[in-house]
Design a protein around this motif. Structure first.
Motif, short mmCIF file in Angstrom:
data_model
loop_
_atom_site.label_atom_id
_atom_site.label_comp_id
_atom_site.label_asym_id
_atom_site.label_seq_id
_atom_site.Cartn_x
_atom_site.Cartn_y
_atom_site.Cartn_z
N ILE A 40 0.63 -1.59 -0.18
CA ILE A 40 -0.12 0.09 0.30
C ILE A 40 0.79 1.48 0.32
CG2 ILE A 40 -1.70 1.46 1.52
CD1 ILE A 40 -2.93 -1.55 0.23
N SER A 41 0.30 1.91 -1.28
CA SER A 41 1.12 3.44 -1.46
C SER A 41 0.25 4.52 -1.18
CB SER A 41 2.15 3.01 -2.04
OG SER A 41 1.82 3.69 -3.20
N ARG A 42 1.34 6.14 -1.30
CA ARG A 42 0.30 6.86 -1.59
C ARG A 42 -0.36 6.81 -2.64
NH1 ARG A 42 3.95 7.82 2.93
NH2 ARG A 42 5.31 9.35 1.66
N GLY A 43 0.75 6.42 -3.65
CA GLY A 43 -0.03 6.74 -5.36
C GLY A 43 1.42 6.43 -5.86
N VAL A 44 1.61 6.08 -7.19
CA VAL A 44 2.49 5.63 -7.95
C VAL A 44 3.78 7.06 -7.85
CG1 VAL A 44 3.47 6.25 -10.32
CG2 VAL A 44 0.56 5.13 -9.96
N ARG A 45 3.35 8.42 -7.50
CA ARG A 45 4.88 8.86 -7.25
C ARG A 45 5.80 7.91 -6.46
NH1 ARG A 45 4.99 15.23 -8.61
NH2 ARG A 45 3.97 16.00 -10.36
N HIS A 46 4.70 7.94 -5.13
CA HIS A 46 5.28 7.77 -3.70
C HIS A 46 6.49 6.53 -4.28
CE1 HIS A 46 4.19 6.19 0.11
NE2 HIS A 46 5.03 6.20 0.18
N GLY A 47 5.01 5.46 -4.96
CA GLY A 47 5.65 3.85 -5.06
C GLY A 47 7.07 4.25 -5.44
N LEU A 48 7.26 5.23 -7.05
CA LEU A 48 8.31 5.36 -7.23
C LEU A 48 9.17 6.06 -6.89
CD1 LEU A 48 7.22 6.45 -10.87
CD2 LEU A 48 8.03 4.09 -10.68
N GLY A 49 9.22 6.58 -5.67
CA GLY A 49 10.13 7.20 -5.37
C GLY A 49 10.84 5.85 -4.08
N VAL A 50 10.02 5.32 -3.39
CA VAL A 50 10.51 4.01 -2.51
C VAL A 50 11.02 2.72 -3.84
CG1 VAL A 50 10.52 1.83 -0.91
CG2 VAL A 50 8.51 4.22 -0.82
N LEU A 51 10.94 2.67 -4.94
CA LEU A 51 11.54 1.38 -5.45
C LEU A 51 12.83 2.29 -6.11
CD1 LEU A 51 8.85 0.36 -7.26
CD2 LEU A 51 9.51 -0.63 -6.22
N PHE A 52 12.84 3.37 -6.55
CA PHE A 52 14.43 4.02 -6.83
C PHE A 52 14.95 4.14 -5.53
CE2 PHE A 52 12.07 6.72 -9.96
CZ PHE A 52 11.47 5.09 -11.37
N HIS A 53 14.63 3.96 -4.78
CA HIS A 53 15.75 4.37 -3.56
C HIS A 53 16.14 2.79 -3.23
CE1 HIS A 53 14.23 8.35 -1.90
NE2 HIS A 53 16.18 8.43 -2.10
N HIS A 54 15.55 2.13 -3.94
CA HIS A 54 15.77 0.60 -3.20
C HIS A 54 16.82 0.33 -4.47
CE1 HIS A 54 15.36 -4.45 -3.52
NE2 HIS A 54 15.27 -4.14 -5.08
N LEU A 55 16.10 0.44 -5.90
CA LEU A 55 16.92 0.14 -6.82
C LEU A 55 18.59 1.42 -6.84
CD1 LEU A 55 14.05 -0.45 -9.22
CD2 LEU A 55 15.04 0.88 -10.52
N ARG A 56 18.62 2.55 -6.46
CA ARG A 56 19.77 2.72 -6.22
C ARG A 56 21.14 2.22 -5.08
NH1 ARG A 56 24.46 4.72 -5.50
NH2 ARG A 56 25.62 5.91 -5.16
N ALA A 57 20.50 1.57 -4.47
CA ALA A 57 21.24 0.17 -3.56
C ALA A 57 21.34 -0.40 -3.60
CB ALA A 57 20.39 0.12 -1.60
N ALA A 58 20.64 -0.61 -4.72
CA ALA A 58 21.76 -2.92 -5.37
C ALA A 58 21.97 -1.65 -6.54
CB ALA A 58 20.05 -2.69 -5.44
N GLU A 59 22.44 -1.26 -6.92
CA GLU A 59 23.14 -0.43 -7.93
C GLU A 59 22.78 -1.08 -9.01
OE1 GLU A 59 27.20 -1.86 -6.80
OE2 GLU A 59 27.67 -0.13 -5.24
N ALA A 60 21.93 -0.43 -9.25
CA ALA A 60 20.48 -1.46 -10.77
C ALA A 60 21.24 0.24 -11.49
CB ALA A 60 19.42 -0.98 -10.07
N ARG A 61 20.45 -0.32 -13.14
CA ARG A 61 20.52 0.32 -14.10
C ARG A 61 18.38 0.55 -14.41
NH1 ARG A 61 23.90 -4.05 -16.21
NH2 ARG A 61 25.83 -2.86 -17.19
N LEU A 62 18.61 1.78 -14.49
CA LEU A 62 17.72 2.10 -14.97
C LEU A 62 17.17 2.67 -16.10
CD1 LEU A 62 14.07 2.63 -13.53
CD2 LEU A 62 14.78 4.62 -12.73
N ALA A 73 16.45 12.13 -7.84
CA ALA A 73 17.25 12.39 -6.29
C ALA A 73 17.09 11.17 -5.57
CB ALA A 73 14.96 13.08 -6.17
N ALA A 74 16.95 10.04 -6.29
CA ALA A 74 16.97 8.57 -5.57
C ALA A 74 18.36 8.72 -5.58
CB ALA A 74 16.31 7.49 -6.04
N GLY A 75 19.49 9.24 -6.42
CA GLY A 75 21.01 9.05 -6.93
C GLY A 75 20.93 8.30 -7.96
N LEU A 76 19.77 8.48 -8.76
CA LEU A 76 19.81 6.69 -10.53
C LEU A 76 20.86 8.03 -11.24
CD1 LEU A 76 16.79 4.96 -9.32
CD2 LEU A 76 19.16 4.05 -9.63
#
Length: 351
Positions: free
Chosen positions: A71-93, A109-112
């Motif tokens: 459960i999130s507060r919308g797509v923006r919020h959901g992407l913000g959480v996911l993008f921080h996870h991707l940054r920690a995993a050193e993922a390509r986007l 903003a998430a460092g990607l």
């Protein structure tokens, strides 16, 4: 021209030339404000697990997926959480270059440092990654919208096949699907086909269907992508937002259909006011996509204004693009009424 710059330009043009046909309104909440449901007067306690199951039932998805439905507060919020996870995993986007500038703002903003690919005049997957598997084992994510705006249509069968082939080139590849513009239930067949791969994360919200932005959404994680779950559980919507979501999904379950019908009526009023040359330049798939209010046309915005008396949205408002066309919308007040299809200077056959 960026979004805020265009808003100022639009107002100046409409003030200076009242006869212009305004096909450049982009605020769906303002346009359809009368359809937005009221929040509950006396909200009670609502549990996220119940909302997750209600959302899955509405979209005809297995209820056993509820542990993956964050459960999130919308797509923006959901992407913000996911993008921080991707940054920690050193993922390509990879992000669509010409859909939504906020995608890039959230990623940076998430460092990607995301790569990009165009969607106009049709989606073109990023060439550097398509020919073969990646050169290393880094996770790799590609974000797409289905339906996509301003393309104004769902993914084709061939486009879904290409995305699945991209996934199959490496076990480290995933899709992020923004389905916020899908107003139907169940989701589009292309979205369901991509979900069936087990390698896609689906993002959805009440933003467009119920006209409540940044309130409530669901991020459906893939079966092997549980890592971000704790971050979502630690950053939930408020109780008022959860109560509103429950009210929307139960007492107002029919609102997305009303929104779809109103948008279809507005689109027809727009089409009735367009010159034949302009109407013919809108792809059929965009004209017939349910609930669509973005219509790409391969005519520059300056040409539409100068030669046809139509004010359109420059493609640069949506992001970087080399495509020469522009985008028409059906949200202006004039399309909420029932104007004469032959009134004004921008009429079929005119120019």
């Amino acid at each position: 021209m960026r979004f805020d710059e265009f808003q100022d330009f639009r107002q100046r043009q409409l003030s200076a030339s009242p006869s212009l046909l305004d096909a450049a309104e982009t605020n769906v909440y303002r346009a359809l404000a009368s359809l937005r449901p009221d929040p509950p007067a006396d909200p009670g306690t609502v549990y996220r697990c119940d909302l997750a199951r209600a959302w899955l039932r509405r979209y005809e998805l297995p209820e056993e997926w509820s542990r993956r439905a964050m459960i999130s507060r919308g797509v923006r919020h959901g992407l913000g959480v996911l993008f921080h996870h991707l940054r920690a995993a050193e993922a390509r986007l990879w992000l669509p270059a010409d859909v939504y500038p906020v995608y890039f703002e959230l990623a940076r903003a998430a460092g990607l440092a995301p790569g990009s690919y165009p969607t106009l005049p049709e989606p073109t997957l990023p060439e550097p990654v398509l020919p073969g598997p990646p050169v290393d084992d880094r996770p790799e994510y590609l974000l797409l919208a289905n339906p996509s705006k301003p393309l104004g249509r769902y993914l084709s069968e061939a486009e879904c096949t290409a995305l699945i082939a991209w996934l199959q080139q490496s076990p480290h590849r995933r899709l992020l699907i923004d389905s916020v513009y899908d107003l139907g239930a169940p989701f589009d067949i292309g979205t369901r086909r991509l979900l069936d791969t087990g390698r896609a994360v689906l993002l959805h919200s009440v933003t467009k269907g119920w006209l409540w932005p940044r309130t409530f959404g669901v991020v459906l994680l893939g079966p092997a992508d549980a890592e971000p779950a704790e971050a979502f559980r630690a950053d939930p919507p408020t109780q008022d937002q959860l109560a509103l979501a429950e009210r929307l999904l139960t007492d107002h379950s029919g609102v997305p259909r009303l929104v779809t019908d109103e948008l279809a009526a507005r689109a027809e009023r727009l089409f009735a006011r367009l010159p034949e040359e302009v109407l013919g330049a809108i792809p059929t798939a965009s004209r017939t996509c349910p609930g669509n209010y973005f219509f790409p046309v391969e005519i520059p915005a300056e040409t539409l204004r100068r030669d046809h008396g139509v004010l359109a949205v420059p493609i640069t408002v949506f992001g970087e693009s080399t495509w020469p066309g522009s985008v028409l919308t059906s949200l202006a007040d004039t399309f909420g009424l029932r104007p004469s299809p032959r009134s004004g200077p921008a009429r079929r056959g005119g120019g």
